[in-house]
Scaffold this motif. Sequence first.
Motif, PDB file in Angstrom:
ATOM      1  N   LYS A 169      40.469  46.026  33.359  1.00 12.88           N
ATOM      2  CA  LYS A 169      40.616  47.437  34.101  1.00 12.88           C
ATOM      3  C   LYS A 169      41.972  47.673  34.458  1.00 12.88           C
ATOM      4  CE  LYS A 169      38.609  50.578  36.425  1.00 12.88           C
ATOM      5  NZ  LYS A 169      37.787  50.255  37.686  1.00 12.88           N
ATOM      6  N   SER A 170      42.296  48.978  34.035  1.00 10.26           N
ATOM      7  CA  SER A 170      43.508  49.633  34.329  1.00 10.26           C
ATOM      8  C   SER A 170      44.046  49.508  36.101  1.00 10.26           C
ATOM      9  CB  SER A 170      43.871  51.032  33.754  1.00 10.26           C
ATOM     10  OG  SER A 170      44.949  51.599  34.303  1.00 10.26           O
ATOM     11  N   VAL A 171      45.166  49.038  36.360  1.00 16.34           N
ATOM     12  CA  VAL A 171      45.321  48.848  37.763  1.00 16.34           C
ATOM     13  C   VAL A 171      45.905  50.450  38.243  1.00 16.34           C
ATOM     14  CG1 VAL A 171      47.071  48.132  39.263  1.00 16.34           C
ATOM     15  CG2 VAL A 171      46.380  46.830  37.601  1.00 16.34           C
ATOM     16  N   ARG A 172      46.350  50.984  37.207  1.00 13.69           N
ATOM     17  CA  ARG A 172      46.670  52.382  37.618  1.00 13.69           C
ATOM     18  C   ARG A 172      45.339  53.350  37.960  1.00 13.69           C
ATOM     19  NH1 ARG A 172      46.944  57.539  35.416  1.00 13.69           N
ATOM     20  NH2 ARG A 172      48.482  58.782  35.976  1.00 13.69           N
ATOM     21  N   GLU A 173      44.283  53.010  37.254  1.00 11.50           N
ATOM     22  CA  GLU A 173      43.177  53.994  37.287  1.00 11.50           C
ATOM     23  C   GLU A 173      42.513  53.385  38.703  1.00 11.50           C
ATOM     24  OE1 GLU A 173      40.273  53.482  34.096  1.00 11.50           O
ATOM     25  OE2 GLU A 173      41.689  54.397  32.435  1.00 11.50           O
TER      26      GLU A 173
ATOM     27  N   PRO B  77      48.175  42.334  29.202  1.00 18.76           N
ATOM     28  CA  PRO B  77      48.068  43.819  29.706  1.00 18.76           C
ATOM     29  C   PRO B  77      48.529  43.841  31.184  1.00 18.76           C
ATOM     30  CG  PRO B  77      46.115  42.834  28.486  1.00 18.76           C
ATOM     31  CD  PRO B  77      47.016  41.721  28.692  1.00 18.76           C
ATOM     32  N   LEU B  78      48.193  43.265  31.923  1.00 17.51           N
ATOM     33  CA  LEU B  78      48.742  43.086  33.280  1.00 17.51           C
ATOM     34  C   LEU B  78      50.023  43.482  33.468  1.00 17.51           C
ATOM     35  CD1 LEU B  78      48.143  43.335  36.548  1.00 17.51           C
ATOM     36  CD2 LEU B  78      47.992  40.857  36.190  1.00 17.51           C
ATOM     37  N   VAL B  79      50.626  42.507  32.965  1.00 11.40           N
ATOM     38  CA  VAL B  79      52.274  42.478  33.010  1.00 11.40           C
ATOM     39  C   VAL B  79      53.020  43.916  32.440  1.00 11.40           C
ATOM     40  CG1 VAL B  79      54.313  41.292  32.168  1.00 11.40           C
ATOM     41  CG2 VAL B  79      52.510  39.915  33.107  1.00 11.40           C
TER      42      VAL B  79
ATOM     43  N   LYS C 137      34.413  50.911  33.079  1.00 12.39           N
ATOM     44  CA  LYS C 137      35.468  51.767  32.630  1.00 12.39           C
ATOM     45  C   LYS C 137      36.443  50.516  32.184  1.00 12.39           C
ATOM     46  CE  LYS C 137      34.795  55.779  35.421  1.00 12.39           C
ATOM     47  NZ  LYS C 137      35.409  56.793  36.299  1.00 12.39           N
ATOM     48  N   PHE C 138      36.083  49.402  31.625  1.00 16.55           N
ATOM     49  CA  PHE C 138      37.053  48.427  31.286  1.00 16.55           C
ATOM     50  C   PHE C 138      37.623  48.597  29.878  1.00 16.55           C
ATOM     51  CE2 PHE C 138      34.591  46.385  34.555  1.00 16.55           C
ATOM     52  CZ  PHE C 138      35.376  45.515  35.179  1.00 16.55           C
ATOM     53  N   VAL C 139      38.895  48.357  29.569  1.00 14.88           N
ATOM     54  CA  VAL C 139      39.237  48.078  27.999  1.00 14.88           C
ATOM     55  C   VAL C 139      38.665  46.722  27.750  1.00 14.88           C
ATOM     56  CG1 VAL C 139      41.340  48.219  26.776  1.00 14.88           C
ATOM     57  CG2 VAL C 139      41.260  49.736  28.872  1.00 14.88           C
ATOM     58  N   LYS C 140      38.015  46.803  26.629  1.00 17.28           N
ATOM     59  CA  LYS C 140      37.378  45.626  25.961  1.00 17.28           C
ATOM     60  C   LYS C 140      38.333  45.137  24.662  1.00 17.28           C
ATOM     61  CE  LYS C 140      32.843  46.869  27.575  1.00 17.28           C
ATOM     62  NZ  LYS C 140      31.366  47.219  26.944  1.00 17.28           N
TER      63      LYS C 140
ATOM     64  N   LEU D 289      39.933  44.533  40.845  1.00 16.24           N
ATOM     65  CA  LEU D 289      39.258  43.871  39.836  1.00 16.24           C
ATOM     66  C   LEU D 289      40.288  43.861  38.505  1.00 16.24           C
ATOM     67  CD1 LEU D 289      37.514  41.509  38.549  1.00 16.24           C
ATOM     68  CD2 LEU D 289      35.971  43.363  37.974  1.00 16.24           C
ATOM     69  N   VAL D 290      41.209  42.924  37.935  1.00 16.28           N
ATOM     70  CA  VAL D 290      41.926  43.344  36.952  1.00 16.28           C
ATOM     71  C   VAL D 290      41.268  42.996  35.457  1.00 16.28           C
ATOM     72  CG1 VAL D 290      44.094  42.842  35.767  1.00 16.28           C
ATOM     73  CG2 VAL D 290      44.015  42.975  38.199  1.00 16.28           C
ATOM     74  N   GLY D 291      40.604  41.663  35.452  1.00 15.79           N
ATOM     75  CA  GLY D 291      40.190  41.320  34.192  1.00 15.79           C
ATOM     76  C   GLY D 291      39.036  40.439  34.261  1.00 15.79           C
ATOM     77  N   LEU D 292      38.188  40.154  33.458  1.00 14.51           N
ATOM     78  CA  LEU D 292      37.180  39.125  33.047  1.00 14.51           C
ATOM     79  C   LEU D 292      37.467  38.441  32.216  1.00 14.51           C
ATOM     80  CD1 LEU D 292      33.954  41.163  34.350  1.00 14.51           C
ATOM     81  CD2 LEU D 292      35.301  39.391  35.765  1.00 14.51           C
ATOM     82  N   MET D 293      38.030  36.961  32.173  1.00 14.68           N
ATOM     83  CA  MET D 293      38.157  36.380  31.152  1.00 14.68           C
ATOM     84  C   MET D 293      36.761  35.560  30.505  1.00 14.68           C
ATOM     85  SD  MET D 293      41.640  34.319  32.319  1.00 14.68           S
ATOM     86  CE  MET D 293      41.160  34.257  34.021  1.00 14.68           C
TER      87      MET D 293
END
Length: 453
Positions: free
Chosen positions: A137-141, A255-257, A61-64, A235-239
């Motif tokens: 990955k959306s923090v809200r979700e 996106p996190l900010v 469910k990641f935003v790519k 897990l917020v993001g994978l760089m």
Amino acid sequence: MMWQNLYGVSDRGITLLLKFMEAFVSMLASLLEVPMLTEFAKIFPTSLYKVRKLLGLNRDKFVKYVACPKCHTVYKFEDCYRVNSRGEKHPLKCSAVKFPNHPQKKRRKPCHAALLKKVISKDGHGYVYPINVYCYKSVRETLETFVRRPDFLKKCNAWRFRNVPNGVLHDIYDGQVWKDFTDNGFFKTDYDLSFTLNVDWFQPFEHSPYSAGALYMIINNLPREERFNPENVILVGLMPGPKEAKKNINSYLQPLVDELEQLLQGVHINDGTLFGNNYRGALMCLSSDIPACRKCGGFVGHGAMRGCSKCLHAFPRAAFGKKADYSNFCMENIEPRTDEDHIFFASQVRNASTPAEQKKFEYEYGARWTELNRLPYYLPVRFHVIDPMHNLLLGTAKHVVEVWKKQKILTSEHFETIQSRVDKLKVPGNVGRIPRKIASGFSDSLQSSGKTG
């Protein structure tokens, strides 16, 4: 899948088991000549991806985003190509300009690195695919999943009923930052959450220099024995790799900010109650090792002249290529960094029109811009913590043991005894590796050469 979760079996172990079971079913179908078994063997999943797809366990469910492999600028996929009259997609180049206000026009050229590559499928159709993908990955979700768990909110508010003597710093709740947030009305409701951000890089493949990065957060409201459990980590993001981004990771933080700005105002989350509730969130702490903290927090490297992230003390070098001079570190004569000045100079670095001007500001104040400064409450100097693990638990502890070895307080027999006791330990599979070279690591031969294991 339930068996894997119950006994903590690794993904690799489950994958091997699936392949074995597929081979076993195929063999049975061949021996017994049962058509139903033959058809079953054809659709039997041999990977975790196929199992989760069959069971409806969608974990992807990641935003790519598309990440530029050269400058790490992040784009939406639909902004990375143009469609011609025949409906074909043609890749575009990276349009990021590092110094858009450079006085020389030729220095304002875009990055122009390739973002997408053309791929031909088995059926002959062509399509475009990102060279580097940043998974967010959306923090809200994630929070919506967490707050639906039984007693999760109860655990998040257990800190309100602690009994800690005055003057005792038992946890983050006893610190002044937490108290300042409370005085400003942040924790008025049970739905206000505080986060700590961590950034780290790792090598996902054996025998390969490929390095990927992870952005993840913990919820400080949870009790200390709960907040670091894997199931409670956001897990917020994978760089993407293959190498770390240099100097900063601002494009990956954007996106996190953006989400943290929304969380500060409050977002409605369906938490399983009749009408849901309004949740607020704030980033209260940045906790990473020194290199990651510098890149994420907006500081120059720790080897720079003003490499300290808490003060403005200069660490000069005798000559080019020499190590920095860390002597004369007298606290009475040191000028501390201030959050206001740091943000000002970081803005100067961001708005510099030339590389020389940018380096000048970095050299004079040791500041760089970070997207975290967009948060109205974020204090870059105050909110980041000094790395205690590598400094105290690893560096200082190892140095103390070396001193004890040198002064004969610890002998080779002591290290052999310690090693034998460590070898007898049986640790769970989810615990990291334990030291296996204690005795040899502090041997006399290595000690005399100045090396340790």
